[in-house]
Write an enzyme that holds these catalytic residues in place. Structure first.
Site, PDB file in Angstrom:
ATOM      1  N   LYS A 157     109.112  57.066  50.194  1.00 12.73           N
ATOM      2  CA  LYS A 157     108.373  56.031  49.469  1.00 12.73           C
ATOM      3  C   LYS A 157     108.720  56.049  47.976  1.00 12.73           C
ATOM      4  O   LYS A 157     108.729  54.995  47.327  1.00 12.73           O
ATOM      5  CB  LYS A 157     106.870  56.206  49.679  1.00 12.73           C
ATOM      6  CG  LYS A 157     106.407  55.938  51.111  1.00 12.73           C
ATOM      7  CD  LYS A 157     106.772  54.540  51.592  1.00 12.73           C
ATOM      8  CE  LYS A 157     106.094  54.188  52.907  1.00 12.73           C
ATOM      9  NZ  LYS A 157     106.474  52.843  53.399  1.00 12.73           N
ATOM     10  N   SER A 188     103.490  53.773  49.029  1.00 14.53           N
ATOM     11  CA  SER A 188     102.304  54.604  49.245  1.00 14.53           C
ATOM     12  C   SER A 188     102.099  55.453  48.005  1.00 14.53           C
ATOM     13  O   SER A 188     103.064  55.803  47.311  1.00 14.53           O
ATOM     14  CB  SER A 188     102.511  55.518  50.456  1.00 14.53           C
ATOM     15  OG  SER A 188     101.548  56.568  50.473  1.00 14.53           O
ATOM     16  N   TYR A 217     107.867  61.803  53.826  1.00  8.73           N
ATOM     17  CA  TYR A 217     107.322  60.454  53.663  1.00  8.73           C
ATOM     18  C   TYR A 217     107.221  60.093  52.187  1.00  8.73           C
ATOM     19  O   TYR A 217     107.623  59.007  51.759  1.00  8.73           O
ATOM     20  CB  TYR A 217     105.945  60.409  54.325  1.00  8.73           C
ATOM     21  CG  TYR A 217     105.188  59.112  54.198  1.00  8.73           C
ATOM     22  CD1 TYR A 217     105.567  57.981  54.910  1.00  8.73           C
ATOM     23  CD2 TYR A 217     104.050  59.023  53.382  1.00  8.73           C
ATOM     24  CE1 TYR A 217     104.839  56.797  54.822  1.00  8.73           C
ATOM     25  CE2 TYR A 217     103.320  57.849  53.282  1.00  8.73           C
ATOM     26  CZ  TYR A 217     103.720  56.736  54.006  1.00  8.73           C
ATOM     27  OH  TYR A 217     103.006  55.565  53.906  1.00  8.73           O
ATOM     28  N   SER A 260     102.168  43.845  63.378  1.00  6.89           N
ATOM     29  CA  SER A 260     101.292  43.601  64.523  1.00  6.89           C
ATOM     30  C   SER A 260      99.910  44.216  64.377  1.00  6.89           C
ATOM     31  O   SER A 260      99.000  43.892  65.135  1.00  6.89           O
ATOM     32  CB  SER A 260     101.943  44.134  65.803  1.00  6.89           C
ATOM     33  OG  SER A 260     102.067  45.543  65.752  1.00  6.89           O
ATOM     34  N   ARG A 261      99.726  45.090  63.388  1.00  9.47           N
ATOM     35  CA  ARG A 261      98.423  45.734  63.213  1.00  9.47           C
ATOM     36  C   ARG A 261      98.263  46.188  61.767  1.00  9.47           C
ATOM     37  O   ARG A 261      99.175  46.102  60.960  1.00  9.47           O
ATOM     38  CB  ARG A 261      98.285  46.931  64.157  1.00  9.47           C
ATOM     39  CG  ARG A 261      99.333  48.011  63.944  1.00  9.47           C
ATOM     40  CD  ARG A 261      99.185  49.157  64.910  1.00  9.47           C
ATOM     41  NE  ARG A 261     100.119  50.240  64.618  1.00  9.47           N
ATOM     42  CZ  ARG A 261      99.856  51.517  64.799  1.00  9.47           C
ATOM     43  NH1 ARG A 261      98.683  51.893  65.276  1.00  9.47           N
ATOM     44  NH2 ARG A 261     100.755  52.440  64.521  1.00  9.47           N
ATOM     45  N   ASN A 264     106.920  46.405  55.365  1.00 10.35           N
ATOM     46  CA  ASN A 264     105.638  47.094  55.519  1.00 10.35           C
ATOM     47  C   ASN A 264     105.685  48.219  56.554  1.00 10.35           C
ATOM     48  O   ASN A 264     104.842  49.107  56.526  1.00 10.35           O
ATOM     49  CB  ASN A 264     104.565  46.072  55.917  1.00 10.35           C
ATOM     50  CG  ASN A 264     103.247  46.722  56.265  1.00 10.35           C
ATOM     51  OD1 ASN A 264     102.568  47.272  55.405  1.00 10.35           O
ATOM     52  ND2 ASN A 264     102.871  46.682  57.533  1.00 10.35           N
ATOM     53  N   GLY A 289     106.245  45.817  60.624  1.00 10.02           N
ATOM     54  CA  GLY A 289     104.970  46.484  60.835  1.00 10.02           C
ATOM     55  C   GLY A 289     103.829  45.491  60.811  1.00 10.02           C
ATOM     56  O   GLY A 289     102.738  45.775  60.299  1.00 10.02           O
TER      57      GLY A 289
END
Length: 260
Positions: free
Chosen positions: A169, A152, A165, A22-23, A98, A20
């Site tokens: 996590k 998270s 989610y 690239s941004r 990430n 993860g």
């Protein structure tokens, strides 16, 4: 080279792999590591975006940075990814899990098996596999390594729209502690547990409403800026955290009540 003043955070010559990357928070970390002398591999499902980000970070930092395509939730892609990073940059010293996603759904009963499996795969199953592969590689060469999982606050305080989610996590937090015991003493395994950050994902939010809620519920009164993840990431990746393992560190402005 870094100055003597911040030598504890020196990553000169280290190989860092970030999913993860690239941004968002991943890119912020990649830039920080590259500027500290690390050779960095950034990965996501969109290889072209990774290659573009890698080129920009390399030009700005002078470090070697590569972009690779990887669907973290697919185990058949994990081992080739580790092998390619090792072939091109060297054995991995720091792994950062990430990559993550929390798709919206209309109700719990309407969550499809496909969506559920996808969320668990990307947020938990894939990181487990990468930890196993990279951890084994680190052990085989008796390396002092660092694995950083990005969780998270949904792991401890999930909302109604992020139940799968949050489950994934929470599992990632558990995996962090388990691996700290299994891979020590030379390999440290820690977790960053972010709250709301104003990355590109926040463009879909009602920012006026968010700001109002943040002033009421977040002790620091606001969402995080992407570069505010960097200090914690550098700490956990570098010799500065030499006596820290099995830790789950909240970086959330104080939002989540349960202690990490």
């Amino acid at each position: 080279m870094t100055s003597g003043r911040d030598s504890l955070f020196d990553l000169e010559g280290k190989v860092v792999a970030i999913t993860g990357g690239s941004r968002g928070l991943g890119r912020e970390m990649a830039e920080a590591f590259a500027h500290r002398g690390a050779r960095v591999a950034i990965a996501s499902r969109k290889q072209d975006a990774c290659e573009a980000a890698a080129s920009e970070i390399a030009a700005a930092s002078g470090s070697e940075v590569i972009g690779l395509g990887l669907h973290v939730g697919r185990w058949d892609q994990c081992e080739p990814f580790v092998e390619e990073v090792t072939d091109r940059l060297g054995p991995i010293d720091v792994l950062i899990n990430n990559a993550g996603s929390s798709p919206l759904y209309p109700s719990l009963a309407e969550i499809s098996e496909r969506l559920f499996d996808s969320v668990i795969g990307l947020n938990l199953k894939g990181p487990f596999r990468l930890c196993a592969l990279v951890g084994e590689q680190m052990l085989a060469r008796d390396a002092e390594g660092s694995i950083i999982n990005v969780s998270s606050i949904a792991a401890v305080q999930p909302s109604a729209v992020e139940v799968p989610y949050g489950m994934a996590k929470a599992g990632l937090n558990n995996l962090t502690v388990a691996l700290a015991h299994m891979l020590g003493p030379r390999i440290r395994v820690n977790c960053i547990m972010p709250g709301p950050f104003l990355t590109d994902i926040s463009k879909a939010w009602d920012l006026e409403d968010f700001a109002k809620t943040a002033r009421q519920r977040i002790p620091l009164g606001r969402g995080g800026q992407p570069d505010e993840i960097v200090g914690t990431a550098l700490y956990l990746a570098s010799p500065a955290s030499s006596y820290t393992t099995g830790a789950v560190i909240k970086v959330d402005g104080g939002l989540a009540w349960p202690p990490a």
